[in-house]
Scaffold this active site. Structure first.
Site, PDB file in Angstrom:
ATOM      1  N   HIS A 141      -0.250   0.247 -13.506  1.00  0.00           N
ATOM      2  CA  HIS A 141       0.495  -0.798 -13.701  1.00  0.00           C
ATOM      3  C   HIS A 141       1.883  -0.461 -14.093  1.00  0.00           C
ATOM      4  O   HIS A 141       2.394   0.465 -14.495  1.00  0.00           O
ATOM      5  CB  HIS A 141      -0.105  -1.595 -15.009  1.00  0.00           C
ATOM      6  CG  HIS A 141       0.446  -2.727 -15.409  1.00  0.00           C
ATOM      7  ND1 HIS A 141       0.072  -3.860 -14.943  1.00  0.00           N
ATOM      8  CD2 HIS A 141       1.401  -3.105 -16.466  1.00  0.00           C
ATOM      9  CE1 HIS A 141       0.972  -4.904 -15.222  1.00  0.00           C
ATOM     10  NE2 HIS A 141       1.762  -4.551 -16.019  1.00  0.00           N
ATOM     11  N   GLY A 158       0.799  -1.263   0.181  1.00  0.00           N
ATOM     12  CA  GLY A 158      -0.130  -0.134   0.166  1.00  0.00           C
ATOM     13  C   GLY A 158       0.904   1.150  -0.124  1.00  0.00           C
ATOM     14  O   GLY A 158       0.459   2.407   0.450  1.00  0.00           O
ATOM     15  N   SER A 159       2.192   1.287  -0.617  1.00  0.00           N
ATOM     16  CA  SER A 159       2.747   2.492  -0.498  1.00  0.00           C
ATOM     17  C   SER A 159       2.376   3.510  -1.411  1.00  0.00           C
ATOM     18  O   SER A 159       2.312   4.603  -1.065  1.00  0.00           O
ATOM     19  CB  SER A 159       4.165   2.369  -0.910  1.00  0.00           C
ATOM     20  OG  SER A 159       4.529   2.015  -2.220  1.00  0.00           O
ATOM     21  N   ASN A 160       1.925   3.149  -2.287  1.00  0.00           N
ATOM     22  CA  ASN A 160       0.959   3.947  -3.365  1.00  0.00           C
ATOM     23  C   ASN A 160      -0.275   4.572  -2.815  1.00  0.00           C
ATOM     24  O   ASN A 160      -0.799   5.755  -2.943  1.00  0.00           O
ATOM     25  CB  ASN A 160       0.585   3.296  -4.647  1.00  0.00           C
ATOM     26  CG  ASN A 160       1.517   3.417  -5.786  1.00  0.00           C
ATOM     27  OD1 ASN A 160       1.866   4.412  -5.974  1.00  0.00           O
ATOM     28  ND2 ASN A 160       2.261   2.155  -5.824  1.00  0.00           N
ATOM     29  N   LYS A 199      -7.134  -8.551  -7.769  1.00  0.00           N
ATOM     30  CA  LYS A 199      -7.933  -9.250  -7.887  1.00  0.00           C
ATOM     31  C   LYS A 199      -8.648  -8.909  -9.221  1.00  0.00           C
ATOM     32  O   LYS A 199      -8.600  -7.838  -9.548  1.00  0.00           O
ATOM     33  CB  LYS A 199      -8.999  -9.333  -6.642  1.00  0.00           C
ATOM     34  CG  LYS A 199      -8.516  -9.526  -5.294  1.00  0.00           C
ATOM     35  CD  LYS A 199      -8.152 -11.124  -5.510  1.00  0.00           C
ATOM     36  CE  LYS A 199      -7.456 -11.541  -4.269  1.00  0.00           C
ATOM     37  NZ  LYS A 199      -7.250 -13.086  -4.130  1.00  0.00           N
ATOM     38  N   ILE A 206     -11.605  -7.771 -11.311  1.00  0.00           N
ATOM     39  CA  ILE A 206     -12.678  -6.955 -11.286  1.00  0.00           C
ATOM     40  C   ILE A 206     -13.831  -7.387 -12.312  1.00  0.00           C
ATOM     41  O   ILE A 206     -13.584  -7.537 -13.660  1.00  0.00           O
ATOM     42  CB  ILE A 206     -12.250  -5.385 -11.798  1.00  0.00           C
ATOM     43  CG1 ILE A 206     -11.116  -5.040 -10.669  1.00  0.00           C
ATOM     44  CG2 ILE A 206     -13.405  -4.270 -11.552  1.00  0.00           C
ATOM     45  CD1 ILE A 206     -11.741  -4.437  -9.370  1.00  0.00           C
TER      46      ILE A 206
HETATM   47  C1  GAR Z   1       2.940  -1.359  -7.896  1.00  0.00           C
HETATM   48  O1  GAR Z   1       4.303  -1.149  -8.169  1.00  0.00           O
HETATM   49  C2  GAR Z   1       1.561  -1.174  -8.707  1.00  0.00           C
HETATM   50  O2  GAR Z   1       2.167  -0.602  -9.952  1.00  0.00           O
HETATM   51  C3  GAR Z   1       1.601  -2.939  -8.994  1.00  0.00           C
HETATM   52  O3  GAR Z   1       1.735  -3.253  -7.684  1.00  0.00           O
HETATM   53  C4  GAR Z   1       2.754  -2.600  -6.929  1.00  0.00           C
HETATM   54  C5  GAR Z   1       1.923  -2.121  -5.617  1.00  0.00           C
HETATM   55  O4  GAR Z   1       3.137  -1.403  -4.713  1.00  0.00           O
HETATM   56  N1  GAR Z   1       0.279  -3.254  -9.650  1.00  0.00           N
HETATM   57  C6  GAR Z   1       0.428  -4.137 -10.387  1.00  0.00           C
HETATM   58  O5  GAR Z   1       1.134  -4.903 -10.579  1.00  0.00           O
HETATM   59  C7  GAR Z   1      -1.301  -4.461 -11.076  1.00  0.00           C
HETATM   60  N2  GAR Z   1      -0.968  -5.123 -12.043  1.00  0.00           N
HETATM   61  P1  GAR Z   1       2.312  -0.909  -3.237  1.00  0.00           P
HETATM   62  O6  GAR Z   1       1.669  -1.821  -2.752  1.00  0.00           O
HETATM   63  O7  GAR Z   1       3.599  -0.583  -2.689  1.00  0.00           O
HETATM   64  O8  GAR Z   1       1.536   0.471  -3.740  1.00  0.00           O
END
Ligand code: GAR
Length: 206
Positions: free
Chosen positions: A119, A30-32, A101, A103
């Site tokens: 992505h 969940g850093s984003n 997951k 959607i």
């Molecule tokens: C991120 O790099 C995001 O782009 C990727 O998961 C990571 C989550 O990082 N998403 C995918 O691969 C979706 N296909 P986070 O939990 O630190 O935000």
């Protein structure tokens, strides 16, 4: 890489004076999600209402409590439990920030052109079912790509095929590893994702 924001016509508009209400869906650390929360903290036009996690994530739960956000943990994942929560909260836009997951079409139909995904590659490269997180960076590394990046796009019924809003690239150097590539991509995400979400949300206010 040039920044291209594509604005399209669609029937949903948020009231001019009401803030756009976001929910963030996550499956990972969940850093984003945290970065989006801090970016929108003092924003009058866009507010983050809560975070939904498809995995157990006590650290994120505490973070939500500290930041007065609702937190819903849905493990195992069950859309039918989450949709009424979003409806009750009056969510306008769903942001997928590392959400892994599938959607359903019903979920997408509830938020037409109002679901945004990030992505960690330059789509259409390294997208589709099974391509996520570290797997993407390992494939980029194995194929000796000279660059990689991020794609922020709308969500449709097909994995990673919705309309692209914006892409940002970074170089992959000969001494990079999957871990350093991941770190470069995360830096791009943290730098550009909030702004892209904000711009898209503002385009909904008419
Ligand atoms: C991120 O790099 C995001 O782009 C990727 O998961 C990571 C989550 O990082 N998403 C995918 O691969 C979706 N296909 P986070 O939990 O630190 O935000």
């Amino acid at each position: 890489m040039e920044i291209t924001i594509i604005t399209q016509a669609f029937p949903y508009f948020c009231a001019v004076n009401e803030p756009v209400k976001l929910v963030i869906l996550v499956s990972g650390k969940g850093s984003n999600a945290r970065n989006l929360v801090s970016y929108f903290k003092k924003n009058q036009h866009v507010i983050v209402c809560g975070i939904v996690s498809s995995k157990q994530n006590p650290a994120l739960e505490s973070y939500c409590a500290e930041n007065q956000l609702f937190y819903e943990e849905c493990y195992p994942w069950n859309e039918a439990r989450i949709l009424p929560v979003l409806d009750k909260t009056g969510i306008d836009v769903v942001v997928l920030a590392g959400f892994l997951k599938k959607i359903s079409s019903e979920f997408i139909a509830s938020f037409p052109n109002r679901m945004i995904n990030i992505h960690p590659s330059l789509l259409p490269k390294y997208g589709g079912a099974g391509m996520y997180g570290q797997r993407v960076h390992e494939a980029v590394f194995s194929n000796k790509e000279s660059n990689t990046g991020i794609t922020i796009h709308l969500v449709n019924e097909h994995y990673d095929e919705g309309e692209i809003l914006v892409q940002h690239a970074c170089a992959v150097d000969p001494n990079d590893t999957p871990t350093t590539i991941e770190s470069k991509v995360h830096q791009l995400e943290h730098r550009f994702f909030p702004k892209a979400v904000e711009q898209y949300c503002l385009s909904l206010k008419r």
